[in-house]
Design a protein around this motif. Structure first.
Motif, PDB file in Angstrom:
ATOM      1  N   UNK A 118      -0.532   0.944  -8.079  1.00 28.85           N
ATOM      2  CA  UNK A 118      -0.493   2.595  -7.760  1.00 28.85           C
ATOM      3  C   UNK A 118      -0.279   2.730  -6.142  1.00 28.85           C
ATOM      4  N   UNK A 119      -1.189   1.971  -5.304  1.00 29.69           N
ATOM      5  CA  UNK A 119      -1.182   2.376  -4.113  1.00 29.69           C
ATOM      6  C   UNK A 119       0.064   1.858  -3.358  1.00 29.69           C
ATOM      7  N   UNK A 120       0.546   0.571  -3.995  1.00 31.53           N
ATOM      8  CA  UNK A 120       2.074  -0.132  -3.494  1.00 31.53           C
ATOM      9  C   UNK A 120       3.205   1.264  -3.544  1.00 31.53           C
ATOM     10  N   UNK A 121       3.105   1.660  -4.910  1.00 25.26           N
ATOM     11  CA  UNK A 121       4.129   2.321  -5.188  1.00 25.26           C
ATOM     12  C   UNK A 121       4.341   3.538  -4.244  1.00 25.26           C
ATOM     13  N   UNK A 122       3.124   4.137  -3.789  1.00 27.37           N
ATOM     14  CA  UNK A 122       3.044   5.236  -3.207  1.00 27.37           C
ATOM     15  C   UNK A 122       3.619   4.959  -1.848  1.00 27.37           C
ATOM     16  N   UNK A 123       3.052   4.020  -0.963  1.00 28.34           N
ATOM     17  CA  UNK A 123       3.443   3.534   0.211  1.00 28.34           C
ATOM     18  C   UNK A 123       4.956   3.137   0.245  1.00 28.34           C
ATOM     19  N   UNK A 124       5.118   2.043  -0.815  1.00 30.49           N
ATOM     20  CA  UNK A 124       6.574   1.659  -1.143  1.00 30.49           C
ATOM     21  C   UNK A 124       7.488   2.825  -1.179  1.00 30.49           C
ATOM     22  N   UNK A 125       7.171   3.711  -1.925  1.00 28.53           N
ATOM     23  CA  UNK A 125       8.116   4.896  -2.304  1.00 28.53           C
ATOM     24  C   UNK A 125       8.328   5.737  -1.026  1.00 28.53           C
ATOM     25  N   UNK A 126       7.324   5.846  -0.250  1.00 26.13           N
ATOM     26  CA  UNK A 126       7.559   6.577   1.061  1.00 26.13           C
ATOM     27  C   UNK A 126       8.635   5.448   1.796  1.00 26.13           C
TER      28      UNK A 126
ATOM     29  N   UNK B 101      10.935   3.754   0.739  1.00 25.10           N
ATOM     30  CA  UNK B 101      12.259   3.614   0.024  1.00 25.10           C
ATOM     31  C   UNK B 101      13.016   4.766   0.156  1.00 25.10           C
ATOM     32  N   UNK B 102      12.303   6.067   0.333  1.00 21.62           N
ATOM     33  CA  UNK B 102      12.783   7.311   0.360  1.00 21.62           C
ATOM     34  C   UNK B 102      13.675   7.500   1.886  1.00 21.62           C
ATOM     35  N   UNK B 103      13.501   6.328   2.750  1.00 22.11           N
ATOM     36  CA  UNK B 103      14.409   6.302   4.096  1.00 22.11           C
ATOM     37  C   UNK B 103      15.634   6.157   3.502  1.00 22.11           C
ATOM     38  N   UNK B 104      16.025   5.616   2.339  1.00 21.88           N
ATOM     39  CA  UNK B 104      17.197   5.464   1.808  1.00 21.88           C
ATOM     40  C   UNK B 104      17.950   6.772   1.508  1.00 21.88           C
ATOM     41  N   UNK B 105      17.034   7.791   0.893  1.00 19.27           N
ATOM     42  CA  UNK B 105      17.748   9.126   0.861  1.00 19.27           C
ATOM     43  C   UNK B 105      18.114   9.644   2.211  1.00 19.27           C
TER      44      UNK B 105
END
Lengths: 533, 305
Positions: free
Chosen positions: A210-218, A220-224
């Motif tokens: 869960x913690x990974x997904x949140x920071x990892x998501x942030x 990855x959003x650099x792709x957007x």
């Protein structure tokens, strides 16, 4: 800050270099403090490792609104607010470790939507306002969206321990299978890593994914788009933006003579430059990229530029009403949830934690206590404490325990949600109570001698004592065995007994929050209340 | 020769916890038991002098150590307790042993324990970290346990254990000096030299507590200290093995040394007013022929310094 000679490119590029150096320096400083959020060989922390959180005005505002008191620990945040009034969102561009990390990440992802319009231009402000209102109404979730909380949580509960595990695997492999010639090189490297950046012990976290997904998501959003988090979500950035509108730092963007040139707006990582090439100082993080790349060298930043109207818009009436409504609804639903009526007995808070409502009101989910916990006893809570208590720390005694002489969690808490305790206070601080499960505990259930819990019980007069009992064991034989029992008045709930219990699966002894000092309703029944003294 | 791809695949398999087979260690060696073991008991206020006297009386350095030998000193540093609380071996005793090993030409001296409390806190609070640092010799190192170094060892003569994970450094040492602190223990009554072996083994240590005495004796067939030096400078009489209350500690200013691990334990037991036969591990080890437990059959030399 304007360049004296616009035709000279050199001083401008030096500014870019300066900014990058500043980002690198503060990212390095942040990582240094992160790694040193650990036992240092002395009982007291050597550095103010929690300083980043104490400099965060968004957290300071929500925590003080939630707890309705001024928290001295968080006063340094005022300095950052004043900084924003002078230099706008320079914090985001020059200092913020999350922003710098995202700037680094961007080199790993191809983004062709660099300077596109910010996708959700009002979201950050909306989140900022809703979080403040919610905090005031008793639903404190600033830590869910605060950039530093997300960052440290992700590092502490996923990235750092994972990197440790990977490193250990590689060096275990070389140690066991590589020839001496290889080990002569790898082993000194491993020793050096252990002395410098690796944690002392492997750590395990229930919410790692869960913690990974949140920071990892942030990340990855650099792709957007560039700095997606900073532009669309970050409530701290929105707070700085709000101040920058009234701040001293101004800008001069392009003008009509620029023709078709859109270099500045297509470069801008914050989406701060509009069609007319006006620079919105409530979005600009002063990265200075546009100023350096502008072919005409017309872009300027400084205190003497003419005031421009901000293009940022506040919330619409509908949005604002929505914010207020949700701020009223969630806390009232929380009331109905009624966790104080059936609080999870396994929700054991760290020693020195304030009473539950105040604790959740102050906790900013920064994971500092979880990171510093040398016994790997503190784990992030999921839903056991309610929807507004995710990522708050709890003691999970099957993964670790609370070290008797250690007081580090209270020392690193940036808000005082966990009080600082002296060692003497800590020794007497009851955070829960141990219980035997007589169907599992070996001497009770099977007549097998085992005193591992008693051996490890740290109170000077042991809270686990034993009586000799004659029982029929599993073989049907009559044996005399020492059977342990708990002395409630001595047990402080540290959980080492549960942690060290040698039974696989369920432990024969476990800790609950029963008897914890911070909650008078959790006091244990005393024999004299029932039998008379 | 592995190519890079094979190497990476194996590394990945390792990371995924699949684990490649680790060779089994054979630690069974022929050992001779003396019929009347020598045991030295020295009392006095200067603990470093006690240690030197005890070892020299046994004939140190003599045949015990050769130039360049790998020495392991295994104190009890299991608990986050300070010196006065009597839960860990006394730093002066440990440091003096290290110095004697250096003087005798040791190539390296490793000091370590597999702690029960957080490892760094134990090393610091016990005073041993500062003590070792003060020696200022690069050959002496106080090390934390490296999980990679636990190797499965066949215990061929074991009655209750047939195999266990033991720390490689302890098995490979040329000179292995076991330095338990004598203290009370809830389950085994006392913890002494044989129990101190718990600090060089891995695995699920808690599960050994059933039939603990026999299991400790089984371990003693493969973990063979060159010397056992019992720190009885202070005795933790109650609330062991970690104590915490100085009122539970008796100052006895005594160091016991022997090449016979069972004899050392048996004699130390008498300091608590107990008989050697009351300690299960002593009885079990004696029964297996690992040493002498009757003080009347030992050559005991006592010194008051």
């Amino acid at each position: 800050m304007t360049a004296k000679n616009p035709s000279n490119k050199r001083p401008l590029q030096n500014r870019l270099l300066l900014r990058r150096l500043s980002q690198l320096l503060f990212l390095g400083l942040f990582l240094f403090l992160f790694i040193h959020t650990d036992y240092s060989g002395a009982d007291d922390m050597a550095y103010a490792v929690n300083i980043l959180f104490r400099l965060d005005p968004f957290l300071a505002a929500t925590v003080m609104l939630a707890s309705k008191v001024v928290i001295a620990l968080m006063v340094p945040a005022i300095a950052v607010l004043l900084l924003a009034l002078v230099v706008g969102r320079a914090f985001c561009g020059w200092f913020c470790p999350m922003g710098s990390l995202l700037d680094v990440c961007r080199h790993g992802v191809k983004s062709d939507r660099a300077g596109k319009n910010t996708l959700f231009p009002r979201l950050g402000l909306w989140l900022f306002i809703v979080t403040l209102l919610l905090a005031f109404c008793g639903f404190h979730v600033a830590g869910y969206v605060d950039p530093f909380s997300i960052l440290v949580r992700g590092l502490a509960q996923a990235f750092y321990p994972a990197a440790h595990g990977m490193t250990e695997s590689v060096f275990t492999f070389t140690y066991l299978h590589a020839p001496d010639a290889v080990n002569n090189i790898t082993e000194p490297i491993y020793s050096w890593l252990k002395e410098t950046i690796l944690p002392a012990e492997r750590k395990y976290f229930q919410l790692a994914f869960f913690s990974f997904a949140i920071l990892g998501g942030v990340m990855l959003l650099e792709m957007a788009q560039k700095r997606f988090f900073c532009r669309n979500i970050c409530p701290l950035g929105a707070m700085f933006g709000l101040l920058s509108r009234y701040g001293l730092m101004r800008s001069r963007g392009g003008d009509k003579e620029c023709g078709k040139c859109r270099v500045c707006s297509s470069l801008c990582r914050m989406g701060a430059i509009n069609e007319n090439r006006d620079i919105d100082m409530s979005r600009c993080n002063l990265c200075l990229e546009c100023q350096v790349r502008c072919p005409r060298r017309v872009i300027r930043f400084g205190f003497s530029q003419p005031k421009q109207t901000s293009t940022i818009r506040g919330l619409s009436r509908r949005q604002f009403i929505g914010a207020v409504a949700s701020a009223m609804v969630l806390p009232s639903i929380k009331e109905v949830h009624g966790l104080d009526k059936w609080s999870d007995p396994l929700l054991i808070r760290p020693p020195g934690a304030l009473p539950e409502d105040e604790f959740v009101g102050r906790c900013v989910r920064c994971a500092e206590c979880i990171q510093v916990c040398i016994g790997n006893g503190l784990q992030p809570t999921f839903l056991e404490g309610g929807l507004d208590a995710i990522f708050t720390p709890k003691l999970a005694a099957r993964t670790g325990y609370c070290e008797f002489n250690c007081t580090l969690c209270g020392q690193v808490c940036p808000t005082g949600a966990i009080r600082q305790l002296t060692r003497q206070e800590k020794h007497l601080m009851k955070i829960g109570n141990a219980w035997f499960d007589r169907d599992l505990c070996l001497p009770h259930a099977k007549g097998i001698p085992c005193m591992v819990c008693e051996e490890h019980c740290p109170t000077p007069v042991k809270a686990i004592q034993f009586r000799e009992a004659t029982v029929i064991n599993s073989d049907g034989a009559q044996v005399t065995v020492k059977q342990p029992y708990i002395v409630d008045d001595l047990c402080i709930g540290c959980g080492i007994c549960e942690y060290k219990c040698p039974l696989p699966g369920l432990p024969g002894i476990f800790v609950t929050s029963g008897g914890e000092h911070r909650n008078p309703e959790h006091q244990l029944p005393r024999p004299e209340d029932f039998y008379g003294s | 020769m592995k190519n890079r791809r094979q190497f990476l695949l194996e590394a990945m398999a390792w990371s995924a916890g699949l684990g490649l087979p680790v060779p089994l260690w054979d630690a069974t060696s022929a050992f001779a038991i003396e019929n009347t073991p020598k045991l030295v008991v020295v009392t006095g206020k200067s603990y470093d002098i006690l240690v030197t006297k005890a070892l020299e009386t046994l004939g140190w350095p003599g045949a015990f150590i050769k130039n360049g030998d790998k020495v392991v000193i295994k104190p009890n540093i299991g608990w986050d307790r300070n010196v006065a609380q009597g839960a860990n071996s006394h730093p002066i005793v440990v440091v003096q042993l290290a110095k004697l090993a250096l003087d005798a030409g040791a190539g390296e001296v490793k000091i370590f324990d597999h702690t029960c409390n957080e490892k760094r806190r134990c090393y610091v609070n016990s005073g041993i970290q500062d003590g070792v640092a003060a020696i200022g010799d690069k050959r002496v190192r106080l090390l934390h346990i490296d999980q990679r170094k636990f190797v499965p060892v066949d215990i061929k003569n074991g009655k209750s254990l047939s195999q266990w994970e033991i720390y490689r450094d302890a098995l490979e040492a040329d000179v292995y000096i076991n330095v338990p602190v004598a203290k009370h223990h809830g389950l085994s009554r006392l913890t002494l030299g044989l129990k101190n072996a718990m600090g060089v083994i891995g695995g699920r240590r808690g599960s050994l507590h059933f039939n603990l005495g026999q299991k400790l004796a089984d371990l003693a067939t493969v973990i063979r200290p060159t010397l056992t030096v019992v720190d009885a400078t202070r005795l933790l009489m109650r609330n062991g093995p970690q104590g915490g209350n100085e009122d539970d500690v008796e100052i006895r200013d005594t160091v016991i040394a022997s090449t016979d691990p069972v004899a050392a334990d048996a004699y130390a037991t008498t300091l608590f007013g107990l008989k050697p036969e009351e300690i299960d591990s002593t009885v079990a080890a004696h029964a297996m022929g690992l040493g002498e437990m009757d003080p009347a059959k030992m050559r005991i030399q006592e010194f008051q310094l």
